[in-house]
Design a protein around this motif. Sequence first.
Motif, PDB file in Angstrom:
ATOM      1  N   TYR A 118     -31.189  28.156  46.255  1.00 52.30           N
ATOM      2  CA  TYR A 118     -29.864  27.827  45.938  1.00 52.30           C
ATOM      3  C   TYR A 118     -28.911  28.861  46.632  1.00 52.30           C
ATOM      4  CZ  TYR A 118     -25.637  27.537  43.470  1.00 52.30           C
ATOM      5  OH  TYR A 118     -24.298  27.580  43.033  1.00 52.30           O
ATOM      6  N   TYR A 119     -29.429  30.076  46.810  1.00 49.97           N
ATOM      7  CA  TYR A 119     -28.556  31.106  47.453  1.00 49.97           C
ATOM      8  C   TYR A 119     -28.551  31.266  48.857  1.00 49.97           C
ATOM      9  CZ  TYR A 119     -27.436  33.516  42.899  1.00 49.97           C
ATOM     10  OH  TYR A 119     -26.895  33.733  41.578  1.00 49.97           O
ATOM     11  N   LEU A 120     -29.561  30.741  49.500  1.00 45.17           N
ATOM     12  CA  LEU A 120     -29.609  30.522  50.956  1.00 45.17           C
ATOM     13  C   LEU A 120     -28.803  29.491  51.301  1.00 45.17           C
ATOM     14  CD1 LEU A 120     -33.435  31.333  51.454  1.00 45.17           C
ATOM     15  CD2 LEU A 120     -31.515  32.834  52.109  1.00 45.17           C
ATOM     16  N   THR A 121     -28.799  28.151  50.611  1.00 42.00           N
ATOM     17  CA  THR A 121     -28.114  27.080  50.995  1.00 42.00           C
ATOM     18  C   THR A 121     -26.631  27.177  50.714  1.00 42.00           C
ATOM     19  OG1 THR A 121     -28.490  25.918  49.233  1.00 42.00           O
ATOM     20  CG2 THR A 121     -30.008  25.327  50.858  1.00 42.00           C
ATOM     21  N   ARG A 122     -26.217  28.144  50.046  1.00 41.98           N
ATOM     22  CA  ARG A 122     -24.832  28.303  49.522  1.00 41.98           C
ATOM     23  C   ARG A 122     -24.330  29.121  50.835  1.00 41.98           C
ATOM     24  NH1 ARG A 122     -22.401  31.719  44.756  1.00 41.98           N
ATOM     25  NH2 ARG A 122     -23.010  33.180  46.181  1.00 41.98           N
TER      26      ARG A 122
END
Length: 122
Positions: A118-122
């Motif tokens: 989630y944090y990498l794609t954000r």
Amino acid sequence: MNSRRDRNARAALFDGIEEGGIRASSSYASHEIDEQENDRALDGLQDRVNLLKRLSGDIHEEVDSHNHMLDRMGNDMDASRGVLSGTMDKFKMVFETKSNRRMFTLVASFVVIFLIIYYLTR
């Protein structure tokens, strides 16, 4: 001479009285001015008292609303404490058996991987 003394006595007796009314002497005028100043000061004082009365009423209402809000927060904290203690009891049951520990580590690893993605794609 006698009539002159009578006039002086009469003038002393009726000093300050004119035809149709009383003539304002300087002491009477200053007394009236003092009364007017006192009336103005009294009006100002009454305004201040009314302002303080309204202000104290507003403070009372504010304190009542804050007390009500704090009571609700205390009740909500008690309810959340009950929920958290139930959750902790369930976690204790999960850690008591070995197979449940494996299930917990599997679920925890999925949650961690999901958060990383989630944090990498954000």
